[in-house]
Design an enzyme around this catalytic site. Sequence first.
Site, short mmCIF file in Angstrom:
data_model
loop_
_atom_site.label_atom_id
_atom_site.label_comp_id
_atom_site.label_asym_id
_atom_site.label_seq_id
_atom_site.Cartn_x
_atom_site.Cartn_y
_atom_site.Cartn_z
N SER A 73 3.93 -2.23 10.19
CA SER A 73 5.39 -2.27 10.38
C SER A 73 6.01 -3.62 10.01
O SER A 73 6.95 -4.08 10.67
CB SER A 73 5.77 -1.87 11.81
OG SER A 73 5.38 -0.53 12.05
N GLU B 46 -6.48 4.70 8.06
CA GLU B 46 -6.28 6.12 7.76
C GLU B 46 -7.53 6.71 7.13
O GLU B 46 -7.86 7.88 7.34
CB GLU B 46 -5.04 6.28 6.85
CG GLU B 46 -3.76 6.03 7.63
CD GLU B 46 -2.64 5.38 6.86
OE1 GLU B 46 -2.67 5.40 5.61
OE2 GLU B 46 -1.73 4.81 7.50
N LYS C 161 0.12 4.30 -0.28
CA LYS C 161 -0.48 5.49 0.35
C LYS C 161 -0.22 6.73 -0.53
O LYS C 161 -0.19 6.61 -1.75
CB LYS C 161 0.05 5.64 1.79
CG LYS C 161 -0.12 4.33 2.58
CD LYS C 161 0.14 4.46 4.05
CE LYS C 161 -0.06 3.09 4.72
NZ LYS C 161 0.09 3.13 6.17
N HIS D 138 -9.26 1.13 5.22
CA HIS D 138 -7.97 1.36 5.86
C HIS D 138 -8.14 2.30 7.06
O HIS D 138 -8.94 3.23 7.01
CB HIS D 138 -6.96 1.94 4.86
CG HIS D 138 -5.57 1.89 5.38
ND1 HIS D 138 -5.09 2.80 6.29
CD2 HIS D 138 -4.58 0.99 5.18
CE1 HIS D 138 -3.84 2.47 6.60
NE2 HIS D 138 -3.51 1.37 5.95
N GLY E 122 3.01 2.23 10.73
CA GLY E 122 3.95 3.32 10.55
C GLY E 122 4.69 3.72 11.82
O GLY E 122 5.34 4.75 11.88
N GLU F 109 -4.96 -4.89 10.69
CA GLU F 109 -3.90 -3.89 10.87
C GLU F 109 -4.14 -3.15 12.18
O GLU F 109 -4.91 -2.18 12.22
CB GLU F 109 -3.92 -2.88 9.70
CG GLU F 109 -3.68 -3.50 8.34
CD GLU F 109 -3.14 -2.50 7.35
OE1 GLU F 109 -2.11 -2.78 6.73
OE2 GLU F 109 -3.74 -1.40 7.19
N ASN G 229 0.87 -1.17 0.00
CA ASN G 229 0.00 0.00 0.00
C ASN G 229 0.91 1.23 0.00
O ASN G 229 1.52 1.55 1.01
CB ASN G 229 -0.89 -0.04 1.25
CG ASN G 229 -1.74 1.22 1.39
OD1 ASN G 229 -1.80 2.04 0.47
ND2 ASN G 229 -2.40 1.36 2.52
P1 13P Z 1 3.41 0.28 7.57
O1 13P Z 1 3.88 -1.01 6.98
O2 13P Z 1 4.12 1.49 7.08
O3 13P Z 1 3.31 0.21 9.07
O4 13P Z 1 1.88 0.47 7.06
C1 13P Z 1 0.99 -0.58 7.16
C2 13P Z 1 -0.24 -0.21 6.42
O5 13P Z 1 -0.96 0.70 6.80
C3 13P Z 1 -0.55 -0.93 5.18
O6 13P Z 1 -1.82 -0.65 4.74
#
Ligand code: 13P
Length: 249
Positions: free
Chosen positions: A212, A96, A11, A94, A172, A166, A9
């Site tokens: 992560s 976010e 983003k 997601h 992140g 997640e 992803n």
């Molecule tokens: P990270 O791998 O940067 O923690 O992000 C995970 C994520 O949100 C994938 O959709």
Amino acid sequence: MRSKIVAGNWKMNKNMTETEALLAELSAKLPDSDAEVMVAPTFVNLAVSVRNLEHSTIEVIAQNMHFAESGAYTGEISADMLLDIGVDTAIIGHSERRAYFGETDEILAKKVTTALGKNIRVIFCFGEELEDRKSDQHFSVVESQLKNALFSLEASAWNHIVLAYEPVWAIGTGETASPEQAQEMHAFIRKTITEAYDAATANKVSILYGGSVKPGNAEEIFSKPDVDGGLIGGASLVADDFVAIIKSI
Ligand code: 13P
């Protein structure tokens, strides 16, 4: 046999030049693997990514989509628009999108229904926040996220759904769920689906872990029996790291 999946992803990262460069590097370095490999560039770079990967097994997927067919939804992207450029999988829910764009379980249920109605495969994301885990609410939070958005679907719909657990506190942050925490939650998710539907339905759903995942921890996380792959953020932006993660599945 459940599909193994490693999805990146991206983003809101990578302009078009950078997107094409990363796709070229990934294609060149892509290892042989049983896993389905997917990347989710930004909307403006989806079409060019599909063209760049025409002869590759890497699949291009969307980070989001709207629930309406078309119309006055400024800034939004419809299922038909995705299909038209050759994208038939979308990430929905997601954290976010939930946290920054107000996407509720109710909105997500509508998006899932629209996607499935259009034959778009859904990668449905969910996961608890840190306070939920600290107060021992993580199982009930996850159960209600699944129930509210997905459990009104018919059993056959689950052929087109991939789940991505997640935990928000691991996204992140560099802090990942331990392989044991991931396995414990994935097993709980499968048990919850078994109770709502049946074991056959639960056993065919791929459940990805996200938060992560890095080359250094992927192998151990992926070795757990109920972890069927990963949804990778930061590490998917670096070809060598993403390739190393694909190799570890
Ligand atoms: P990270 O791998 O940067 O923690 O992000 C995970 C994520 O949100 C994938 O959709």
